[in-house]
Structures are given as C-alpha cells and as structure tokens.
Scaffold this active site. Structure first.
Site, PDB file in Angstrom:
ATOM      1  N   ASN A  91       0.872  -1.187   0.000  1.00 31.71           N
ATOM      2  CA  ASN A  91       0.000   0.000   0.000  1.00 31.71           C
ATOM      3  C   ASN A  91       0.897   1.221   0.000  1.00 31.71           C
ATOM      4  OD1 ASN A  91      -2.239   1.650   0.240  1.00 31.71           O
ATOM      5  ND2 ASN A  91      -2.535   1.276   2.429  1.00 31.71           N
ATOM      6  N   THR A  92       0.362   2.341  -0.447  1.00 28.94           N
ATOM      7  CA  THR A  92       1.097   3.589  -0.334  1.00 28.94           C
ATOM      8  C   THR A  92       0.272   4.563   0.492  1.00 28.94           C
ATOM      9  OG1 THR A  92       2.087   5.440  -1.532  1.00 28.94           O
ATOM     10  CG2 THR A  92       0.224   4.368  -2.594  1.00 28.94           C
ATOM     11  N   HIS A  93       0.975   5.299   1.371  1.00 31.12           N
ATOM     12  CA  HIS A  93       0.273   6.173   2.302  1.00 31.12           C
ATOM     13  C   HIS A  93       0.961   7.543   2.321  1.00 31.12           C
ATOM     14  CE1 HIS A  93      -2.195   7.284   5.701  1.00 31.12           C
ATOM     15  NE2 HIS A  93      -1.100   7.746   6.289  1.00 31.12           N
ATOM     16  N   GLY A 115      -4.042  -4.271  10.241  1.00 29.99           N
ATOM     17  CA  GLY A 115      -4.233  -3.002  10.942  1.00 29.99           C
ATOM     18  C   GLY A 115      -4.492  -1.878   9.948  1.00 29.99           C
TER      19      GLY A 115
HETATM   20  C1  GAR Z   1      -2.307   8.904  -2.438  1.00 32.85           C
HETATM   21  O1  GAR Z   1      -1.705  10.008  -1.814  1.00 32.85           O
HETATM   22  C2  GAR Z   1      -2.327   7.719  -1.501  1.00 32.85           C
HETATM   23  O2  GAR Z   1      -1.240   7.666  -0.643  1.00 32.85           O
HETATM   24  C3  GAR Z   1      -3.582   7.970  -0.726  1.00 32.85           C
HETATM   25  O3  GAR Z   1      -4.496   8.409  -1.671  1.00 32.85           O
HETATM   26  C4  GAR Z   1      -3.786   9.130  -2.672  1.00 32.85           C
HETATM   27  C5  GAR Z   1      -4.230   8.627  -4.025  1.00 32.85           C
HETATM   28  O4  GAR Z   1      -3.768   9.454  -5.041  1.00 32.85           O
HETATM   29  N1  GAR Z   1      -3.983   6.777  -0.058  1.00 32.85           N
HETATM   30  C6  GAR Z   1      -4.309   6.742   1.225  1.00 32.85           C
HETATM   31  O5  GAR Z   1      -4.408   7.733   1.908  1.00 32.85           O
HETATM   32  C7  GAR Z   1      -4.593   5.355   1.779  1.00 32.85           C
HETATM   33  N2  GAR Z   1      -4.544   5.365   3.208  1.00 32.85           N
HETATM   34  P1  GAR Z   1      -3.910   8.989  -6.543  1.00 32.85           P
HETATM   35  O6  GAR Z   1      -5.321   8.430  -6.689  1.00 32.85           O
HETATM   36  O7  GAR Z   1      -3.700  10.233  -7.352  1.00 32.85           O
HETATM   37  O8  GAR Z   1      -2.879   7.953  -6.781  1.00 32.85           O
END
Ligand code: GAR
Length: 246
Positions: free
Chosen positions: A152-154, A188
């Site tokens: 995942n990316t956060h 989590g």
């Molecule tokens: C990203 O910043 C990602 O980290 C976040 O949503 C955005 C999606 O951007 N995800 C979360 O916060 C998950 N906890 P994108 O749709 O332009 O790739």
C-alpha cells in the site's frame, strides 16, 4: 500466467520465485493482534501486478507507465476499483488493461465484499497486489491469500498519521517534515511493515491540497522504485523488518 496458481505461492523452477511464510505471534506496540509473518520472496521475472484504486489514480498511472519498460520487471495484468466511476479505472481502460469493480454496496457485508475482491484479484494470478490509492481496508480472506505480497502507499511518514486523512492530520499537528510510506498490508490500519519511505518538507503556507500534491510527486517515484526493486530483487520480512534483495 504465473504458474496458474491463484495463490501464487510455491516454488517455480525457471526464473521463478519462492515464497515461504511462517507464522508467529509477535505482539508489537498497540497492535497486538497482528500475526507478523516471516516471508521470503526472490526476484520474480515479469511479475504480474494487480493494482487497486479508488480515485484519481496518479500513482496507478505511474506504475502503468513504468511497466511499459520491459526492464522494469513487471506487467500490470488488471486494475480493480471499489467504486465507479473512478478516474483510475478510466486510466486503466485507456491503457487497454482488464478492469473490474467490486463495490461494497453490492454485497451483504464486508466479509462477502472482501471475499469477492479476493476472488476478482486471484483470477488474474498476481505475484504482487498494489493498493495504489485504494481507500478501503482489506479483510481476512484477502490477507489469507495475498498477505506478504500486497503493498500500500500512504501519504505520511508512518507510524505517524495513519488513516484516511494522513495529510490533514500531519498539517494540523504542525509537523515540519512529512512524506510518504510504502508498506506491506496487514490487518491493521496502515500498520504493516514499512518497505520504504521518502520525506517531504512542509512549507509555512501549505494547505492540505498543496502539501498532498507535493507528497504525491515523491510518492509516485517511491512507489515505482520500490515495486520495481521488490519484483527484480525479491524481499524478505522478519518481524517488522523488510529487506529488499538478499
Ligand atoms: C495517495 O496520496 C495515496 O497515498 C492515498 O491516496 C492518494 C491517491 O492518489 N492513499 C491513502 O491515503 C490510503 N490510506 P492517486 O489516486 O492520485 O494515486
């Protein structure tokens, strides 16, 4: 197809990979229910990626673009969303990729939704599932199948500011440096073992939008380089420590 095995695990004889998972209970901080896994995955030739998205999909686009280069070491085999219409899905359709949508509202509950999402992903036999801006928590069925090979990316430096408002929460806290984290997914909320991080300075006049846009520039680069390294070099997980390469 990657060995035709929907679980994607087991030894592969040629240019393949090996996934070994041992389970042990390792209470960690305030996340005691986590069963942390010992995972070892060697480099995967032409790794199959399933990407999941909820919104705009700029991280997804960065991965789709990276996979156009054969040397990247991976191919996107499908893109899934939990809602429609998601811009991310439109990007995938423009790239000619197979797409699917699994909406929570179409199932009696989270468990059934999670099982359907798992089936939809498993149908494409991914080596690695990437949550590229996917705003739902996955459940037991998904983790039983993809635990240890789902990232995942956060948009924050975990373990600070987990959850859906990582950027807003970091700003409200007054931090001077924030950033982004690529992590392995566990049960989590943004709590899994950290694979890679990049920092981003906070400007005095930043608001949530300007800061998030700057984080996303760093995030796209980090996600692409991390996924690329993982599939080319392999990775191992010991407790909370993730190591790419041997
Ligand atoms: C990203 O910043 C990602 O980290 C976040 O949503 C955005 C999606 O951007 N995800 C979360 O916060 C998950 N906890 P994108 O749709 O332009 O790739």
């Amino acid at each position: 197809m990657a060995g035709g095995n929907p679980l994607g695990c087991g030894p592969r004889p040629l240019g393949g990979w090996y996934l070994a998972i041992g389970l042990y209970c390792a209470p960690f901080g305030d996340h005691p229910a986590t069963y942390l896994r010992v995972v070892e995955v060697s480099g995967i030739k032409g790794a199959r990626l399933v990407l999941l998205v909820s919104g705009e999909g700029t991280n997804l686009q960065a991965l789709i673009d990276a996979c156009r280069d054969a040397d990247f070491g991976a191919q996107v085999v499908a893109v899934g969303a939990d809602r429609g219409p998601a811009n991310g899905l439109a990007r995938a359709e423009r790239a000619g990729l197979p797409c699917f949508t699994v909406r929570l509202a179409d199932y009696p509950g989270r468990e059934e939704w999670d099982a359907a999402l798992t089936r939809a992903c498993a149908g494409f036999a991914p080596d690695l599932v990437v949550l590229a801006g996917f705003m739902k928590l996955v459940g037991k069925s998904f983790l039983d199948t993809f635990g240890g090979r789902c990232v995942n990316t956060h948009p924050a430096l975990l373990p600070s500011f987990p959850g859906t408002h990582g950027v807003r929460d970091a700003l409200a806290h007054g931090v001077k440096v924030t950033g982004c984290t690529v992590l392995l997914v566990d049960d989590g909320v943004d709590a899994g073992p950290i694979v890679a991080q990049a920092s981003v300075p906070v400007a005095d006049d930043d608001d949530e939008v300007t800061l998030h846009e700057r984080i996303k520039v760093a995030e796209r680069a980090l996600l692409v380089s991390t996924v690329g390294r993982m599939v080319r070099e392999g990775w191992s997980v010991q407790g909370r420590k993730v190591r790419i390469g041997s």
